[in-house]
Design a protein around this motif. Structure first.
Motif, mmCIF file in Angstrom:
data_model
loop_
_atom_site.group_PDB
_atom_site.id
_atom_site.type_symbol
_atom_site.label_atom_id
_atom_site.label_comp_id
_atom_site.label_asym_id
_atom_site.label_seq_id
_atom_site.Cartn_x
_atom_site.Cartn_y
_atom_site.Cartn_z
ATOM 1 N N ILE A 124 0.847 -1.191 0.000
ATOM 2 C CA ILE A 124 0.000 0.000 0.000
ATOM 3 C C ILE A 124 0.883 1.242 0.000
ATOM 4 N N SER A 125 0.691 2.091 -0.999
ATOM 5 C CA SER A 125 1.297 3.414 -0.989
ATOM 6 C C SER A 125 0.237 4.374 -0.483
ATOM 7 N N GLY A 126 0.378 4.790 0.763
ATOM 8 C CA GLY A 126 -0.656 5.549 1.464
ATOM 9 C C GLY A 126 -0.557 7.046 1.275
ATOM 10 N N THR A 127 -0.488 7.480 0.034
ATOM 11 C CA THR A 127 -0.416 8.912 -0.251
ATOM 12 C C THR A 127 -1.052 9.196 -1.597
ATOM 13 N N ILE A 128 -1.436 10.447 -1.785
ATOM 14 C CA ILE A 128 -1.965 10.871 -3.078
ATOM 15 C C ILE A 128 -1.062 11.923 -3.713
ATOM 16 N N GLU A 186 0.134 -7.905 -4.741
ATOM 17 C CA GLU A 186 -0.769 -6.894 -5.287
ATOM 18 C C GLU A 186 -0.325 -5.526 -4.763
ATOM 19 N N TYR A 187 -0.497 -4.497 -5.576
ATOM 20 C CA TYR A 187 -0.075 -3.148 -5.221
ATOM 21 C C TYR A 187 -1.284 -2.230 -5.216
ATOM 22 N N LEU A 188 -1.457 -1.493 -4.138
ATOM 23 C CA LEU A 188 -2.529 -0.511 -4.002
ATOM 24 C C LEU A 188 -1.902 0.873 -3.891
ATOM 25 N N ASP A 189 -2.066 1.665 -4.912
ATOM 26 C CA ASP A 189 -1.592 3.040 -4.914
ATOM 27 C C ASP A 189 -2.812 3.921 -4.671
ATOM 28 N N MET A 190 -2.827 4.591 -3.541
ATOM 29 C CA MET A 190 -3.993 5.401 -3.181
ATOM 30 C C MET A 190 -4.228 6.545 -4.159
ATOM 31 N N MET A 191 -3.222 6.886 -4.967
ATOM 32 C CA MET A 191 -3.408 7.913 -6.004
ATOM 33 C C MET A 191 -4.384 7.458 -7.081
ATOM 34 N N GLN A 199 -13.469 7.984 -0.278
ATOM 35 C CA GLN A 199 -14.234 8.883 0.577
ATOM 36 C C GLN A 199 -13.702 8.864 2.006
ATOM 37 N N PHE A 200 -14.005 9.923 2.743
ATOM 38 C CA PHE A 200 -13.647 9.957 4.147
ATOM 39 C C PHE A 200 -14.503 8.987 4.930
ATOM 40 N N CYS A 201 -13.890 8.346 5.888
ATOM 41 C CA CYS A 201 -14.619 7.458 6.784
ATOM 42 C C CYS A 201 -15.538 8.310 7.652
ATOM 43 N N ASP A 202 -16.816 7.950 7.684
ATOM 44 C CA ASP A 202 -17.750 8.707 8.522
ATOM 45 C C ASP A 202 -18.674 7.785 9.314
ATOM 46 N N GLY A 203 -18.306 6.507 9.393
ATOM 47 C CA GLY A 203 -19.061 5.585 10.237
ATOM 48 C C GLY A 203 -20.277 4.960 9.583
ATOM 49 N N ARG A 204 -20.509 5.268 8.327
ATOM 50 C CA ARG A 204 -21.699 4.724 7.659
ATOM 51 C C ARG A 204 -21.525 3.236 7.343
ATOM 52 N N GLU A 205 -22.581 2.630 6.920
ATOM 53 C CA GLU A 205 -22.564 1.240 6.470
ATOM 54 C C GLU A 205 -21.591 1.139 5.288
ATOM 55 N N PRO A 206 -20.630 0.201 5.333
ATOM 56 C CA PRO A 206 -19.622 0.116 4.269
ATOM 57 C C PRO A 206 -20.194 -0.004 2.861
ATOM 58 N N ASN A 236 -7.050 7.620 7.078
ATOM 59 C CA ASN A 236 -8.413 7.384 6.625
ATOM 60 C C ASN A 236 -8.602 5.929 6.184
ATOM 61 N N LEU A 237 -7.608 5.392 5.496
ATOM 62 C CA LEU A 237 -7.696 3.991 5.078
ATOM 63 C C LEU A 237 -7.806 3.077 6.290
ATOM 64 N N PHE A 238 -6.965 3.312 7.288
ATOM 65 C CA PHE A 238 -7.050 2.512 8.517
ATOM 66 C C PHE A 238 -8.441 2.636 9.143
ATOM 67 N N ASP A 239 -9.014 3.838 9.132
ATOM 68 C CA ASP A 239 -10.332 4.047 9.724
ATOM 69 C C ASP A 239 -11.435 3.314 8.967
ATOM 70 N N LEU A 240 -11.269 3.147 7.661
ATOM 71 C CA LEU A 240 -12.283 2.486 6.847
ATOM 72 C C LEU A 240 -12.325 0.971 7.037
ATOM 73 N N ILE A 241 -11.215 0.397 7.464
ATOM 74 C CA ILE A 241 -11.105 -1.068 7.548
ATOM 75 C C ILE A 241 -11.529 -1.548 8.927
ATOM 76 N N ASN A 242 -12.326 -2.592 8.945
ATOM 77 C CA ASN A 242 -12.700 -3.209 10.221
ATOM 78 C C ASN A 242 -11.430 -3.718 10.902
ATOM 79 N N PRO A 243 -11.184 -3.336 12.151
ATOM 80 C CA PRO A 243 -9.960 -3.778 12.829
ATOM 81 C C PRO A 243 -9.757 -5.292 12.815
ATOM 82 N N ASN A 244 -10.815 -6.050 12.811
ATOM 83 C CA ASN A 244 -10.685 -7.509 12.785
ATOM 84 C C ASN A 244 -10.054 -8.009 11.491
ATOM 85 N N ASP A 245 -10.139 -7.206 10.425
ATOM 86 C CA ASP A 245 -9.547 -7.612 9.150
ATOM 87 C C ASP A 245 -8.022 -7.534 9.166
#
Length: 185
Positions: free
Chosen positions: A6-10, A36-41, A46-53, A90-99
């Motif tokens: 994960i490249s955690g930048t834009i 696998e490579y995830l480039d956040m760019m 979206q921002f994590c706001d606690g809604r249903e995923p 934000n990415l950390f906030d979006l992911i369920n900690p159990n994952d």
């Protein structure tokens, strides 16, 4: 087993360069590991706001799926203002900690001062601890001086740390899977 880098930048390219180098090292030595490579760019997350995923945008759901289904990680961030990026937080906030639980994490970072490596110790490792993830002892921190004018990593010590990190995350993940299959399955 799937390793997600994960490249955690834009912004900027150095973080992605480091993450991809670790992934290349793993691919070259361990053909049995899916990389696998995830480039956040590449995503408009979206921002994590606690809604249903399921109500997030397609890009956000795709990124959440990629992270949640990986078996282990190389996570990279540039250091801005003495901290990880908001994008990575934000990415950390979006992911369920159990994952993240019982999965191996390896960290890479880059910054403009030599002291910013401490962000790995003081921010990223505690976050991994909160997730109950396993952290590779090695990490890679690269300063701007470690790149040449073509944005290539040229510092031999950084390249050696990439080698160690790649070996450690694979070793740890394989050891966990073979010795404690109930933790990772």
């Amino acid at each position: 087993m799937k390793l997600l880098g994960i490249s955690g930048t834009i912004i900027g390219s150095k973080t992605g360069i480091i993450v991809r180098r670790v992934l290349e090292e793993v691919k070259n030595k361990h053909s049995d590991i899916e990389v696998e490579y995830l480039d956040m760019m590449d995503y408009d997350v979206q921002f994590c706001d606690g809604r249903e995923p399921s109500t997030y945008s397609e890009d956000t759901k795709k990124v959440m799926e990629m992270v949640s289904t990986a078996d282990f990680y190389i996570i990279g961030t540039p250091i801005f203002q003495g901290s990880i990026t908001g994008v990575l937080k934000n990415l950390f906030d979006l992911i369920n900690p159990n994952d993240f639980r019982n999965k191996v994490m390896g960290f890479v970072a880059n910054g403009g001062t030599y002291q910013h490596y401490l962000v790995i110790e003081n921010q990223l490792k505690p976050i991994a601890g909160y997730f109950r993830a396993f952290v590779a002892p090695s990490y890679v921190y690269a300063h701007s001086d470690h790149f040449n004018q073509h944005n290539e990593l040229v510092d031999s010590n950084v390249l050696e740390r990439i080698h160690y990190l790649a070996d450690e995350v694979v070793f740890m993940q394989k050891a966990l899977r073979s010795n404690h299959p109930n933790l990772v399955d």
